[in-house]
Design an enzyme around this catalytic site. Sequence first.
Site, mmCIF file in Angstrom:
data_model
loop_
_atom_site.group_PDB
_atom_site.id
_atom_site.type_symbol
_atom_site.label_atom_id
_atom_site.label_comp_id
_atom_site.label_asym_id
_atom_site.label_seq_id
_atom_site.Cartn_x
_atom_site.Cartn_y
_atom_site.Cartn_z
ATOM 1 N N ASP A 1 22.746 0.976 19.924
ATOM 2 C CA ASP A 1 21.891 1.675 20.886
ATOM 3 C C ASP A 1 22.484 1.654 22.290
ATOM 4 O O ASP A 1 22.487 2.658 22.992
ATOM 5 C CB ASP A 1 20.497 1.025 20.922
ATOM 6 N N GLY B 1 11.534 3.680 17.757
ATOM 7 C CA GLY B 1 12.829 3.864 17.115
ATOM 8 C C GLY B 1 13.800 4.747 17.880
ATOM 9 O O GLY B 1 14.863 5.074 17.373
HETATM 10 P P1 ADP Z 1 12.293 0.919 20.845
HETATM 11 O O1 ADP Z 1 12.418 1.380 19.435
HETATM 12 O O2 ADP Z 1 11.674 1.976 21.715
HETATM 13 O O3 ADP Z 1 13.544 0.356 21.411
HETATM 14 P P2 ADP Z 1 11.311 -1.825 21.157
HETATM 15 O O4 ADP Z 1 10.191 -2.477 20.456
HETATM 16 O O5 ADP Z 1 12.684 -2.360 20.950
HETATM 17 O O6 ADP Z 1 11.217 -0.275 20.794
HETATM 18 O O7 ADP Z 1 11.037 -1.863 22.737
HETATM 19 C C1 ADP Z 1 9.875 -1.361 23.304
HETATM 20 C C2 ADP Z 1 9.569 -2.069 24.627
HETATM 21 O O8 ADP Z 1 10.423 -1.545 25.678
HETATM 22 C C3 ADP Z 1 8.169 -1.815 25.136
HETATM 23 O O9 ADP Z 1 7.227 -2.690 24.531
HETATM 24 C C4 ADP Z 1 8.311 -2.093 26.626
HETATM 25 O O10 ADP Z 1 8.255 -3.474 26.913
HETATM 26 C C5 ADP Z 1 9.732 -1.602 26.916
HETATM 27 N N1 ADP Z 1 9.648 -0.247 27.492
HETATM 28 C C6 ADP Z 1 9.786 0.931 26.853
HETATM 29 N N2 ADP Z 1 9.586 1.979 27.706
HETATM 30 C C7 ADP Z 1 9.311 1.442 28.906
HETATM 31 C C8 ADP Z 1 9.013 1.976 30.210
HETATM 32 N N3 ADP Z 1 8.931 3.278 30.440
HETATM 33 N N4 ADP Z 1 8.795 1.109 31.206
HETATM 34 C C9 ADP Z 1 8.849 -0.216 30.992
HETATM 35 N N5 ADP Z 1 9.123 -0.784 29.812
HETATM 36 C C10 ADP Z 1 9.339 0.025 28.773
HETATM 37 MG MG MG Z 2 14.560 -1.406 20.798
#
Ligand code: ADP
Ligand code: MG
Length: 448
Positions: free
Chosen positions: A180, A133
């Site tokens: 975002d 989130g």
């Molecule tokens: P958030 O609430 O963090 O936006 P989402 O479900 O929308 O959650 O996105 C999460 C996805 O973003 C992860 O499953 C991954 O694929 C990508 N992600 C997040 N951090 C990283 C990172 N450090 N390196 C590569 N991909 C990442």
């Molecule tokens: Mg997201």
Amino acid sequence: MRSAWRGVTTTPKRSAPSHLPAKRLLKLKEMFYSKFGSIPKFYVRAPGRVNLIEQDMLIAAEPVKTHTIQLANTNPLYPDFSTSVNNIQIDKTKPLWHNYFLCGFKGIQEHFGLSNLTGMNCLVDGNIPPSSGLSSSSALVCCAGLVTLTALGMNLSKVELAEICAKSERYIGTEGGGMDQSISFLAEEGTAKLIEFSPLRATNVKLPSGAVFVIANSCVEMNKAATSHFNIRVMECRLAAKLLAKNKGLLWGEVLRLEEVQAKLGVSLEEMLLVIEDALHPEPYNPEEICSCLGISLEKLRTQILSPNTQDVLIFKLYQRAKHVYSEAARVLQFKKICEEAPDNMVQLLGELMNQSHVSCRDMYECSCPELDQLVDICRKFGAQGSRLTGAGWGGCTVSIVPADKLPSFLANVHEAYYQRNARSLPPEKQSLFATKPGGGALVFLEA
Ligand code: ADP
Ligand code: MG
């Protein structure tokens, strides 16, 4: 105010912003060298959503003469990836990490209508807790968009970049708004921002000085693109908007968002809450009823209104979702008003609004989960004036407003009550609990 966001993001700074630890940058530079055999030409950082000063997505990049994008990640959980720039495929059914990068890349590529772009080598280093989130996904998309723009030597305003990245993150399959991506670019150190759309704009909101905002991770991860929860809510709001518009005699075909109905009717958010009472019923709708209200076929509902991953949904709670959205929008404005007027009991008033938000998220929007509810209760019990889930929900983090003098005991008690008691199920690296303050937006720099 406007000048704050008209600025061009791509004018690179020479050196890294001071909050980035030298050790992290050195590690990135060394790993880049061992992966690609060269030194990065530039770096881009983009913050997550609650806009944490020390948590961000950082990419070291170098344009190359070939037409290949090579991606690597400092976190071994995210495997290397390479693709030709002329064959960008984003698989909506599998949100693999590199697809978020490709969303940002594709957004810029399409905006300028360019083909056969030069390739690049990129090493990604993110420390925003994923799927919690705090919008790690948008930070990655925005960072990738800005990397691509910089590699091309082109310029765009922050607002344009935010709009492009909001649109291009949808290639991953989530029908997100643009909040975002907007804050990732438009953020400024020391001030919260009210984000508004059509047209996109960000207004400073001065947060109270006697209180801090504390993020606590429930440690339940929810990937928004791998599940349909998020898109179901977007579709419920879309359908509610259409039914409200039809009920009020508006042209409903083009209407997608609840905000558009309000704008077209020219009424206040409070009046919209009354319109809902009149036009929608609290009992859930099934697809047949929605079709008969709108006078369309099931086929048209599925193919022209619903997203690919919501076509088989059988229950739509239109009344509850609309009520949440309009009341939440009203709370956002009340929050800003309280910040402007700064009454003596300001922290208490802001806290009450945050508590109301959580109740509405839990009961009306149904995007909470038992762990988040428990964490919110614990935070309130140990001194938060208000606490709520942040981000899309179904897991991830809470944000609490805590009087500054209570911060140390709050952190210690919440740690003990939520993290230590649940220690077996919570790996230590995920037990994030920290105070946050508004940090700056995405930027480019040349030297680590
Ligand atoms: P958030 O609430 O963090 O936006 P989402 O479900 O929308 O959650 O996105 C999460 C996805 O973003 C992860 O499953 C991954 O694929 C990508 N992600 C997040 N951090 C990283 C990172 N450090 N390196 C590569 N991909 C990442
Ligand atoms: Mg997201």
